[in-house]
Design an enzyme around this catalytic site. Structure first.
Site, PDB file in Angstrom:
ATOM      1  N   GLU A  11       0.796  -1.226   0.000  1.00  0.00           N
ATOM      2  CA  GLU A  11       0.000   0.000   0.000  1.00  0.00           C
ATOM      3  C   GLU A  11       0.831   1.279   0.000  1.00  0.00           C
ATOM      4  O   GLU A  11       0.498   2.241  -0.679  1.00  0.00           O
ATOM      5  CB  GLU A  11      -0.938   0.060   1.227  1.00  0.00           C
ATOM      6  CG  GLU A  11      -1.946  -1.058   1.293  1.00  0.00           C
ATOM      7  CD  GLU A  11      -1.493  -2.128   2.258  1.00  0.00           C
ATOM      8  OE1 GLU A  11      -0.288  -2.448   2.244  1.00  0.00           O
ATOM      9  OE2 GLU A  11      -2.326  -2.631   3.028  1.00  0.00           O
ATOM     10  N   ASP A  97      -2.170  -5.355   3.496  1.00  0.00           N
ATOM     11  CA  ASP A  97      -2.423  -5.805   4.859  1.00  0.00           C
ATOM     12  C   ASP A  97      -3.442  -6.944   4.900  1.00  0.00           C
ATOM     13  O   ASP A  97      -4.360  -7.007   4.070  1.00  0.00           O
ATOM     14  CB  ASP A  97      -2.942  -4.646   5.721  1.00  0.00           C
ATOM     15  CG  ASP A  97      -1.902  -3.560   5.899  1.00  0.00           C
ATOM     16  OD1 ASP A  97      -0.699  -3.881   5.835  1.00  0.00           O
ATOM     17  OD2 ASP A  97      -2.284  -2.392   6.090  1.00  0.00           O
ATOM     18  N   ASP A  99      -6.214  -7.683   6.367  1.00  0.00           N
ATOM     19  CA  ASP A  99      -7.494  -7.382   6.992  1.00  0.00           C
ATOM     20  C   ASP A  99      -8.477  -7.102   5.871  1.00  0.00           C
ATOM     21  O   ASP A  99      -8.142  -7.227   4.687  1.00  0.00           O
ATOM     22  CB  ASP A  99      -7.393  -6.205   7.976  1.00  0.00           C
ATOM     23  CG  ASP A  99      -6.847  -4.937   7.327  1.00  0.00           C
ATOM     24  OD1 ASP A  99      -6.745  -4.888   6.078  1.00  0.00           O
ATOM     25  OD2 ASP A  99      -6.507  -3.995   8.063  1.00  0.00           O
ATOM     26  N   GLU A 101      -9.770  -4.375   4.677  1.00  0.00           N
ATOM     27  CA  GLU A 101      -9.399  -3.280   3.789  1.00  0.00           C
ATOM     28  C   GLU A 101      -8.244  -3.700   2.878  1.00  0.00           C
ATOM     29  O   GLU A 101      -8.258  -3.415   1.679  1.00  0.00           O
ATOM     30  CB  GLU A 101      -9.004  -2.062   4.620  1.00  0.00           C
ATOM     31  CG  GLU A 101      -9.355  -0.740   4.002  1.00  0.00           C
ATOM     32  CD  GLU A 101     -10.850  -0.508   3.892  1.00  0.00           C
ATOM     33  OE1 GLU A 101     -11.256   0.137   2.914  1.00  0.00           O
ATOM     34  OE2 GLU A 101     -11.616  -0.981   4.754  1.00  0.00           O
ATOM     35  N   TYR A 326       1.878  -5.347  13.034  1.00  0.00           N
ATOM     36  CA  TYR A 326       0.712  -4.650  12.474  1.00  0.00           C
ATOM     37  C   TYR A 326      -0.143  -4.048  13.584  1.00  0.00           C
ATOM     38  O   TYR A 326      -0.461  -4.703  14.566  1.00  0.00           O
ATOM     39  CB  TYR A 326      -0.113  -5.626  11.644  1.00  0.00           C
ATOM     40  CG  TYR A 326      -1.188  -4.976  10.820  1.00  0.00           C
ATOM     41  CD1 TYR A 326      -0.876  -3.959   9.929  1.00  0.00           C
ATOM     42  CD2 TYR A 326      -2.511  -5.375  10.937  1.00  0.00           C
ATOM     43  CE1 TYR A 326      -1.866  -3.360   9.157  1.00  0.00           C
ATOM     44  CE2 TYR A 326      -3.508  -4.791  10.163  1.00  0.00           C
ATOM     45  CZ  TYR A 326      -3.179  -3.773   9.294  1.00  0.00           C
ATOM     46  OH  TYR A 326      -4.153  -3.178   8.530  1.00  0.00           O
ATOM     47  N   ARG A 328      -3.236  -2.581  13.477  1.00  0.00           N
ATOM     48  CA  ARG A 328      -4.701  -2.628  13.451  1.00  0.00           C
ATOM     49  C   ARG A 328      -5.149  -4.044  13.800  1.00  0.00           C
ATOM     50  O   ARG A 328      -5.233  -4.907  12.940  1.00  0.00           O
ATOM     51  CB  ARG A 328      -5.237  -2.199  12.081  1.00  0.00           C
ATOM     52  CG  ARG A 328      -4.992  -0.735  11.785  1.00  0.00           C
ATOM     53  CD  ARG A 328      -5.655  -0.286  10.504  1.00  0.00           C
ATOM     54  NE  ARG A 328      -5.437   1.142  10.269  1.00  0.00           N
ATOM     55  CZ  ARG A 328      -4.425   1.638   9.576  1.00  0.00           C
ATOM     56  NH1 ARG A 328      -3.532   0.803   9.039  1.00  0.00           N
ATOM     57  NH2 ARG A 328      -4.284   2.933   9.421  1.00  0.00           N
ATOM     58  N   HIS A 373      -4.746 -11.454  13.668  1.00  0.00           N
ATOM     59  CA  HIS A 373      -3.414 -10.897  13.869  1.00  0.00           C
ATOM     60  C   HIS A 373      -2.957 -11.155  15.294  1.00  0.00           C
ATOM     61  O   HIS A 373      -3.711 -11.534  16.167  1.00  0.00           O
ATOM     62  CB  HIS A 373      -3.414  -9.390  13.619  1.00  0.00           C
ATOM     63  CG  HIS A 373      -3.985  -8.993  12.298  1.00  0.00           C
ATOM     64  ND1 HIS A 373      -3.488  -9.464  11.116  1.00  0.00           N
ATOM     65  CD2 HIS A 373      -5.010  -8.172  11.975  1.00  0.00           C
ATOM     66  CE1 HIS A 373      -4.181  -8.950  10.119  1.00  0.00           C
ATOM     67  NE2 HIS A 373      -5.111  -8.169  10.616  1.00  0.00           N
TER      68      HIS A 373
END
Length: 918
Positions: A11, A97, A99, A101, A326, A328, A373
């Site tokens: 990203e 990532d 997740d 998103e 990570y 989040r 995670h």
């Protein structure tokens, strides 16, 4: 770029740079810079689509809620660069990532790039050499369930915002927004302020005494402090015993007043005092779990004074540069290698006795915790200590890394051990000791407690911060660190001091960012990764402002919350909002189908009497705009949220008209009492209403009622020089209010604009004469030398451009006003202004107007086909923009292309059915 390379897409450029350092020359690492596609605004759709099923939301709600995606304008160059890099690649690694998103970003990249080479989904939770090289060889396929969950959330938020926000524009104020999580968060802040507004303080008294063992050698150094806890066996009331209305919750508690407390204090100094009870028990305290996203935000707020957004930005940099995992996550789990690293480091730094025999494990605490995670921890299989990274990190980055390191290591350390002693002291009061109500007391009991830590355990590394208690330290009984002398039952004591102390109960504390995040997580509302954005949004939208660290709702937030509570109660219901989050989790796990869920949310379910969002927003006529924007204060006083801001109003002035005065931001809602309101009204009546200070001149600006109507003016400072006369006399700038402006609600910004008139529009390039826009006794007009031309509305004074002014002057001058042309189309009354709405033909094309606001029809809007809803929407959008001078948009600059290093990829992942794309 050499052929046959392996392309890795992440990203962010910072992430790409770091990962590129860990991969060999066969890999090229590039960044998408976040999402490359999203739903466009409906006004940005191609003309042929505006009248179709995608026209309202850029989503076909009747066609399985299919979204229409477009590549963002500022990402088109990046997409071209990625296609060029992919052209010569033999494998593609999507390393976003892990997740929802990140999974969605990877899917959008697949949809747009359409790779012809094998594709691998590469995932990792930390950016270290070992983790990245391991991830290259341990890939998986794209998780379409996660993509479905993200897409459902995006569609849900679009439907919610686009259906509910226009209701707020029409019934409260233009330019407002509603959101699935932000509206609930705003309601929570408002509800806390309501509790403070309804709160009634209660006073209570107690007695504090210092005691020491009687006999030789007794001194203040051997004394201890105890607080009055009971009289004649009945407990003495403390702050916790009072309700928010100031009443005592239990009749059994003794409510001491000043006279009674003083009598007990005097009696204690004369009384025989003995130790009546001694208790001692072991004390154990366990370490807190490793950080999740929300607990990291809370603790950074308490200890580092960092707000949620700063915390997440700093954590993002630490993650991308390989310092932490990570950030989040709502998991408290640590990998086996992380547990081993923490235990090893604790043993090396503090000693073997500080590490328990077996590793600690922590269960999930949040309502909807996902275990995808690890917890937030230092990166790597062996942690770097703060001292080891001190040369690389500075300021907030170092402070946050140290916090993460301490919390992680402490989570694997031994319990803190100690003992807690409680001592009760009995004082036999002399006769005649009476309370304020005349009650006679014979025995007073005092209590003291203290905890002594004998083994610090994890406290040697870290101690979690605490949020402020509304009851204060007087009601905190643990007394950690307070040591009591060794005493036994029956030992006589000497009273060294006895003082009566008065207290006032405190209202519930306002939310801080930390406590609001904590409350949202406890209720299961939203996701920890979105909390920082949510808190930022409600402040940016003007719903919440900060006072110190406290979040204070504005009156605008009260009006919006009242509307939603009265007419859309489901949408701001805490349990309903939390259940939506649970449903998104079920979609992510493949246990729920997105289309069926969205259909029930939007269209409802008649079989189960569930009303959908579409039907909820239909009956806008039932919403009383004045009622939802009115907040009663008491004694006939109300606060109203008007077009120009909040104002206080009371009925029945001398002329029978309501009296009004503006409410400025320095008055918090819980401070707005009837008495305060009348102060504001009187101040406004005396010498005009002070609007604020002109930042340019430092002069005070006031609004006044004059013989020729309401106006605003500046107050010039007094000088020692005599006032000048005639042409040399210094006059204050003034400006008359436009029609529709209210003297009671005019704000500083609008006043400064009025005082700036006449406005210079520009210079006529042909004659070299200056063109100005101004207001006169016959209405708004343009002036060039001696040539004046009428404008249609007062707002055009601020909006007309030089090009438009020259077009007006290019037309033949008419004597008097031209006959009004009949409207092209007529509609009903505008829901905001209450005026009839029509479509007219203007100098610059057709426009819609209610007589106050003009809105030019957009490309694709044909006067003959324009409907009432679209007309109201155009007016609402125009009001939301405000009367601003048009400026030529600056050209967008494109970020420099990041030099990618070489990278790798496996088989193509399962494809999600592609949505339409531009």
């Amino acid at each position: 770029m050499a052929a046959g390379h392996k392309l890795v897409i992440v990203e962010s450029p910072a992430k790409a740079k770091k990962i590129g350092e860990f991969l060999g020359k066969d890999f090229v690492v590039d960044a998408s810079v976040g999402h490359i596609r999203d739903l466009p605004n409906p006004s940005e759709l191609p003309p042929e689509m505006k009248k179709g099923p995608f026209g309202k939301f850029a989503i076909d709600v009747d066609g399985g809620f299919e979204p229409y995606y477009v590549v963002d304008a500022d990402k088109k160059k990046k997409v071209t660069e990625l296609r060029r890099a992919l052209k010569d690649a033999d494998e593609l690694f999507l390393a976003t990532d892990e997740d929802r998103e990140g999974e969605a970003i990877a899917w959008h990249l697949l949809e747009v790039l359409q790779p012809k080479v094998p594709v691998r989904r590469m995932v990792f939770h930390e950016i270290t050499k070992e983790a990245i090289q391991r991830a290259v060889h341990d890939t998986r396929e794209l998780d379409t369930d996660l993509v479905d969950a993200q897409e459902t959330r995006r569609v849900l938020d679009r439907l919610y915002g686009y259906e509910v926000s226009p209701v707020l524009w029409r019934k409260v104020k233009q330019g407002l927004s509603a959101g699935r999580v932000q509206s609930v968060a705003t309601r929570m802040v408002v509800e806390r302020e309501r509790e403070r507004m309804a709160f009634r303080s209660a006073s209570y008294w107690d007695v504090e005494g210092d005691f020491a063992q009687a006999g030789a050698g007794a001194s203040a150094s051997e004394s201890f402090t105890a607080r009055l806890s009971a009289l004649d066996g009945s407990r003495v009331a403390t702050g916790r015993d009072f309700a928010d209305d100031g009443t005592l919750r239990t009749a059994q508690a003794v409510h001491l007043d000043a006279a009674g407390a003083q009598a007990v204090a005097d009696g204690t100094r004369q009384a025989d005092v003995v130790v009546s009870e001694v208790n001692e028990k072991p004390y154990t305290r366990r370490p807190s779990a490793p950080f999740t996203t929300s607990t990291l935000q809370q603790e950074a707020s308490r200890k580092l004074r960092m707000n949620s957004q700063t915390t997440m930005r700093t954590a993002q940099r630490l993650y991308e540069n390989g310092y932490i995992t990570y950030m989040r996550t709502d998991s408290t789990t640590l990998s086996s290698s992380a547990v081993s690293a923490a235990r090893s480091q604790a043993r090396d730094m503090y000693g073997a006795e500080y590490v328990p025999d077996s590793p600690r494990t922590y269960g999930k605490k949040s309502k909807n915790a996902q275990e995808a995670h690890e917890a937030v921890r230092p990166a790597g299989d062996r942690f770097r200590t703060p001292a080891q990274v001190a040369g690389e990190l500075r300021g907030q980055e170092y402070a946050l890394y140290e916090l993460v390191w301490k919390r992680t290591v402490a989570s694997q350390m031994a319990d803190a051990k100690g003992s807690t002693a409680t001592v009760k002291v009995s004082a036999s009061l002399p006769e005649g000791v009476r309370g304020g109500d005349g009650t006679s007391y014979r025995t007073a009991e005092f209590s003291a407690s203290g905890t002594v830590i004998t083994f610090r355990g994890f406290l040697a590394a870290y101690e979690e911060g605490r949020d402020e208690s509304r009851f204060g330290s007087d009601d905190d009984a643990e007394g950690v660190g307070r040591r009591l002398p060794r005493l036994s039952t029956g030992v006589a004591l000497e009273t060294l001091r006895a003082e009566a102390r008065g207290h006032q109960t405190s209202p519930p504390a306002r939310y801080t960012e930390a406590t609001l995040v904590k409350a949202l997580e406890e209720k299961g509302i939203g996701r920890p990764s979105t909390y920082a954005a949510t808190v930022g949004t409600i402040q940016d939208r003007g719903y919440v402002r900060t006072k110190g660290s406290a979040l204070v709702p504005t009156w605008l937030a009260f009006a919006v919350t009242q509307l939603l509570e009265r007419h859309f109660p489901t949408l701001v219901d805490y349990d309903f909002t939390a259940s939506m989050e649970e449903d998104l989790d079920r979609i992510a796990s493949g246990d729920l189908q997105r289309v069926a869920w969205l259909r029930r949310f939007y269209f409802g379910d008649s079989a189960q009497s569930v009303e959908g969002l579409r039907d909820l927003v239909q009956d806008l006529g039932d919403i009383d705009a004045r009622a939802v924007s009115t907040i009663p204060i008491g004694d006939g006083v109300v606060v109203r949220v008007g077009r120009y801001g909040p104002y206080v109003e009371v009925e029945g002035g001398e002329d029978g008209e309501p009296r009004r005065a503006t409410v400025n931001d320095d008055v918090a809602p819980d401070e707005m009492t009837p008495e305060k309101a009348r102060e504001l009204l009187e101040a406004a009546a005396d010498d005009g209403r002070v609007l604020g200070t002109d930042p340019g001149t430092g002069h005070e600006v006031v609004a006044r009622a004059g013989r020729y109507g309401p106006y605003v003016t500046e107050v010039l400072p007094e000088t020692e020089e005599p006032p000048k006369r005639g042409a040399k006399k210094v006059k204050p700038r003034t400006g008359s209010l436009f029609q529709g402006m209210d003297l009671a609600t005019i704000d500083l910004e609008t006043a400064l604009r009025l005082m700036s008139l006449p406005r210079v529009v520009g210079v006529d390039p042909g004659s070299g004469e200056e063109i100005t826009a101004q207001n006169g006794r016959y209405g708004p007009y343009l002036k060039k030398g001696t040539d004046s031309r009428s404008l249609e509305t007062e707002t055009q004074i601020f909006e007309v451009t030089l090009e438009q002014a020259l077009a007006i002057y290019a037309q033949p001058k008419q004597r008097g006003r031209a006959a009004a042309k009949p409207p092209l189309k007529e509609f009903g009354d505008d829901p905001v202004s209450g005026r009839k709405v029509v479509v007219k033909e203007g100098r610059f094309g057709p426009y819609v107007t209610d007589g106050e606001t003009n809105a030019t029809l957009r490309k694709g809007d044909e006067p003959e086909e324009l409907n009432e809803e679209r007309a109201f929407e155009l007016l609402a959008e125009k009001r939301a923009k405000g009367p601003t001078t048009r400026k030529r948009a600056a050209k967008k600059t494109t970020a420099k292309k990041t030099t990618a290093k070489k990278t790798t990829a496996k088989k193509a992942p399962a494809r999600k059915t592609p949505a339409k794309k531009a």
